[in-house]
Design an enzyme around this catalytic site. Sequence first.
Site, PDB file in Angstrom:
ATOM      1  CG  ASP A  49       8.705  95.491  80.292  1.00  0.00           C
ATOM      2  OD1 ASP A  49       8.970  96.505  80.970  1.00  0.00           O
ATOM      3  OD2 ASP A  49       7.561  94.977  80.264  1.00  0.00           O
ATOM      4  CB  SER A  50      11.843 100.447  80.060  1.00  0.00           C
ATOM      5  OG  SER A  50      12.919 100.046  80.879  1.00  0.00           O
ATOM      6  CG  ASP A  88      10.341  94.195  83.803  1.00  0.00           C
ATOM      7  OD1 ASP A  88       9.757  93.940  84.869  1.00  0.00           O
ATOM      8  OD2 ASP A  88      10.515  95.352  83.376  1.00  0.00           O
ATOM      9  CE  LYS A 118       9.928  95.872  87.165  1.00  0.00           C
ATOM     10  NZ  LYS A 118       8.723  96.094  86.327  1.00  0.00           N
ATOM     11  CD  GLU A 120       3.873  95.918  83.817  1.00  0.00           C
ATOM     12  OE1 GLU A 120       2.722  96.022  83.351  1.00  0.00           O
ATOM     13  OE2 GLU A 120       4.858  96.507  83.322  1.00  0.00           O
ATOM     14  CD  GLU A 187       5.987 103.079  85.795  1.00  0.00           C
ATOM     15  OE1 GLU A 187       6.237 101.866  85.840  1.00  0.00           O
ATOM     16  OE2 GLU A 187       6.201 103.790  84.784  1.00  0.00           O
TER      17      GLU A 187
END
Length: 270
Positions: A49-50, A88, A118, A120, A187
Amino acid sequence: MTEQPKRVRVHHLLAAKQRGERLTMLTAYDAVTARIFDEAGVDMLLVGDSIGNTMHGHATTLPVTVEDMIPAARAVAGAARRAFVVVDLPFGSYEASAQQALETGVRIMKTTGADAVKLEGGRRSAAQIRALTEAGIPVVGHLGYTPQSENLLGGPRVQGRGDNEAERISEDAMAVAEAGAVAVVLEMVPAPVAARVTEIVAIPTIGIGAGAECDGQVLVWVDMAGMGDWSPRFAKRFGEVGAALRAAAVAYVDEVRGGTFPDDEHSFLA
Ligand code: KIV
């Protein structure tokens, strides 16, 4: 990964950890870069999602939607021949419940051809990881600095400093692994904390700003390739592709304006 399977699958990730072979992961958001990184032997491609910060001009990942992720994931999965493609789940698409995560995960897997998703969060996301895994969708976790929570965390800051915080990350990593995740991204975590997590969980740890003892490394490709003027401290610039691209564009502009392009070689003369 030194052994080169035809196509990287879930069991190769675990086998690489067991053999002590380092995994490599880069972000990719389109078919052009996915093909280049796949051919270079990168084991895992992350449709991160970057994409929000790197490609869509947002200041954070928060505005990214599932609708943004799907075409990017389809392009990357379509171009990758060998790499394991992870997508993501964007902010707002899985936090509410295991059911919401499952619906988003199924939609992404059905429409993109990706290998995994993925998300978080540690213990707070364990129910989501379990539901996705039970539905047959491999999940990669993401701990430490989690960009979707950047407002709560006060921006991109190292997480896990001090005994209590380090313990919190270890417990989250164990929860993610127990819920069924196939790997976990760490991270901006102090190297000794990431080393400890790598030791205690059976699944591969993929570090970004988390030191050398992780089972693998991931970087955002624009940082890795030196596309912008600035890269984060933990992101080594392995090239200066931005400068090379700018030079190519300047040369193009000069030649068109100067009348030297197109020449006979680049024209149909009859
Ligand atoms: O979205 C992303 O690029 C990521 C990496 C920073 C791991 O999650």
